[in-house]
Design a protein around this motif. Structure first.
Motif, PDB file in Angstrom:
ATOM      1  N   HIS A  64       0.815  -1.216   0.000  1.00  0.00           N
ATOM      2  CA  HIS A  64       0.000   0.000   0.000  1.00  0.00           C
ATOM      3  C   HIS A  64       0.853   1.273   0.000  1.00  0.00           C
ATOM      4  O   HIS A  64       0.295   2.368  -0.063  1.00  0.00           O
ATOM      5  N   TRP A  67       0.267   3.580  -2.923  1.00  0.00           N
ATOM      6  CA  TRP A  67      -1.101   4.045  -3.114  1.00  0.00           C
ATOM      7  C   TRP A  67      -1.441   5.263  -2.263  1.00  0.00           C
ATOM      8  O   TRP A  67      -2.263   6.095  -2.655  1.00  0.00           O
ATOM      9  N   THR A  70      -0.083   7.794  -4.478  1.00  0.00           N
ATOM     10  CA  THR A  70      -0.737   7.776  -5.785  1.00  0.00           C
ATOM     11  C   THR A  70      -2.141   8.365  -5.727  1.00  0.00           C
ATOM     12  O   THR A  70      -2.557   9.103  -6.631  1.00  0.00           O
ATOM     13  N   ILE A 120      -6.326   6.221   2.030  1.00  0.00           N
ATOM     14  CA  ILE A 120      -6.177   6.426   0.594  1.00  0.00           C
ATOM     15  C   ILE A 120      -7.303   7.302   0.059  1.00  0.00           C
ATOM     16  O   ILE A 120      -7.087   8.226  -0.734  1.00  0.00           O
ATOM     17  N   THR A 234       0.176   0.902 -11.938  1.00  0.00           N
ATOM     18  CA  THR A 234       0.217   0.471 -10.540  1.00  0.00           C
ATOM     19  C   THR A 234      -0.043  -1.021 -10.403  1.00  0.00           C
ATOM     20  O   THR A 234       0.640  -1.721  -9.643  1.00  0.00           O
ATOM     21  N   ALA A 428       3.803   5.116  -9.005  1.00  0.00           N
ATOM     22  CA  ALA A 428       3.176   3.849  -9.378  1.00  0.00           C
ATOM     23  C   ALA A 428       4.193   2.860  -9.962  1.00  0.00           C
ATOM     24  O   ALA A 428       4.279   1.705  -9.536  1.00  0.00           O
TER      25      ALA A 428
END
Length: 535
Positions: A64, A67, A70, A120, A234, A428
């Motif tokens: 994770h 992310w 991202t 996220i 990703t 990513a």
């Protein structure tokens, strides 16, 4: 002086109406307010980057890591062109203040996140506000100060960079070690309140109401295209095989959406990104370079602290301090480049030199291993920082100098968009490379069962917990992270060569507002309009 001064063929210093009373002191006050707002976004990236290993360790799951960044950069990228267009249509101040409020809401929610999914999602809200915050600052500066004169105020911008880049990692590490990672988000709230008050008080722009309609179809297609590309990079090779139906489907969706976007932008009367701005070769080339700056900057700031904390044994606070060679080099070089550009009007040498230094710096960083000393890694980071320093402000200056004044908002947002997309792709792609390499190395050193367990979705490899692990596991994880960062920076160096090639094709068009600009020298495609806004 009348209400406006007619532009000369060579360029124009936009002057306001006489009754507005704009003086250099008032311009500096407005810039000071804008710099506080810019500090808000820059500090967040630096603070969260330093706290990231602890955040991921507590909420669980090495996969994770990318992310969390991202989601933020993806939302920023998707919203940036819309914020720029809204500013052009309805005036910059209200749009700018709205973006700050959304950013603060996202910050508060991120600090309250209870699991990785919530974090996220809330980071995406934060990124939505950040898209308008950064493009708002750049567009307002572009309105107020012509490119040739901007170096006079470079000291203020360099000062903000110094506070964010030097103070951010230190503050982030201190907060993480002593208050907990949640305060790395809560710290935005008081700073954001100051930014709101300052901008409201000192930034006075005339209200605008445009009859034009927002290009919702274009914005939607662009968002779908960007999202599909980021998800493809990703998930490809990690969550799904590259030839799986999910990855192939994302690729097809991205192509269809972006082709549809170009078709829509050619037909609508008020496109979210006017394709005419890309007819200027300098603008197109500098967006490529900007893309690479974002790719390298976000990637390095994400994985360097992890290397320092895991392999070199630094605390979160110390890992922030260990980034100082890169950050100081970036700040000092940016300041020098700005002043030289103002005095000489020359800038191409900085773009080519910066792109070359970035490639060299990434190659050097790829050489780091478990035995690399902090002094050696600091020298490598200084080379990378110098390269980014040459490009940080120069790329935006070239982009704004390459568009008409009426397109300042979308020009600034497009340049910011490509830099942000570069950051999304960088995190990513580098995240996928890093995660795969870490898993492969752990399996190689510990065996398939133990290696998969240590790097699986439920693993919590928090740097604070590493000392309590058995020696073979600690050694294996240090080698795995070292091998992962090697892959990250090696591929970063290979990709950065594209930016170096693009920089060589830039043409040194005289900057608007400078004494060296003579009739006929400036790009004829760039109109020099009369005053659009006044302060």
């Amino acid at each position: 002086m009348g209400m406006s001064r007619k532009a000369t063929p060579a360029g124009e210093i936009r002057e306001p109406a006489q009754d507005t009373g704009k003086q250099p002191a008032s311009v500096r006050m407005v810039l000071f307010a804008l710099m506080i707002a810019m500090l808000l976004a820059m500090l967040d990236n630096m603070i969260v980057g330093t706290a990231m290993p602890t955040i991921v360790g507590e909420l669980g799951g090495l996969e994770h890591l990318s992310w969390v960044v991202t989601a933020y950069t993806l939302a920023t990228a998707a919203s940036t062109p819309i914020w720029g267009k809204l500013g052009d249509m309805y005036g910059r101040k209200g749009v700018f203040l709205t973006s700050i409020v959304i950013f603060l809401i996202g910050s508060a929610l991120s600090g309250m996140a209870q699991d990785m999914g919530q974090l996220i999602g809330f980071r995406a809200v934060q990124g939505l506000g950040a898209g308008g915050l950064m493009v708002g600052v750049m567009a307002i500066i572009g309105d107020l100060i012509p490119p040739r004169e901007r170096g006079k105020y470079q000291g203020m911008m360099a000062g903000v960079m110094a506070v964010a880049m030097i103070g951010g990692p230190l503050v982030g590490g201190t907060i993480t070690d002593h208050l907990g990672w949640r305060w790395s988000f809560y710290i935005n709230l008081p700073l954001g309140a100051i930014a709101l008050i300052m901008v409201t008080a000192v930034l006075h722009l005339p209200k605008k109401r445009s009859a034009a309609r927002i290009d919702y179809a274009g914005a939607a297609l662009l968002t779908i295209g960007i999202t599909s590309l980021v998800l493809l990079t990703t998930w490809g090779g990690t969550e799904y095989e590259w030839l799986s139906k999910q990855i192939v489907g994302l690729g097809v969706l991205a192509v269809v959406a972006l082709v549809g976007f170009v078709f829509v932008e050619r037909k609508v009367s008020d496109p979210v990104i006017p394709l005419r701005i890309f007819r200027n070769a300098n603008f197109s080339l500098v967006t490529v370079v900007g893309f690479l700056v974002g790719f390298v900057m976000f990637g390095s700031m994400t994985f360097l602290p992890l290397f320092q904390q895991t392999v070199q044994g630094a605390s979160a606070t110390n890992s922030g301090l260990l980034l100082l060679p890169m950050l100081l080099a970036m700040m000092v070089v940016s300041l020098i480049a700005g002043r030289v550009t103002t005095q000489s009007g020359r800038y191409k040498i900085f773009v080519t030199g910066g792109a070359g230094l970035i490639t060299v710096g990434l190659v050097l960083l790829s050489l780091m291993g478990v035995g690399t000393t902090r002094l050696t890694s600091g020298l490598y980071m200084a080379v990378l920082g110098a390269g980014m320093g040459f490009l940080m402000q120069t790329t935006m200056l070239i982009a704004q100098n390459s568009v008409e004044m009426k397109d300042m908002g979308v020009g600034s947002s497009s340049a910011t968009l490509f830099r942000t997309i570069g950051g999304s792709f960088g995190v990513a792609i580098m995240g996928a490379l890093f995660t795969n390499q870490v898993k492969d190395t752990m399996i190689e050193k510990l065996g398939a069962a133990a290696g998969a367990k240590m790097t699986g979705g439920g693993a919590q490899m928090d740097p604070k917990t590493l000392p309590s692990l058995p020696a073979p596991v600690k050694d294996a994880y240090a080698h795995a992270v070292s091998s992962g960062t090697h892959q990250v920076f090696l591929w970063g160096a290979i990709i950065s060569v594209i930016g170096f090639v693009a920089a060589w094709f830039l043409k040194e068009v005289p900057l608007r507002g400078g004494p060296s600009a003579k009739p006929g020298e400036a790009d004829a495609s760039v109109e020099r309009p009369v005053v659009v806004e006044a302060v």
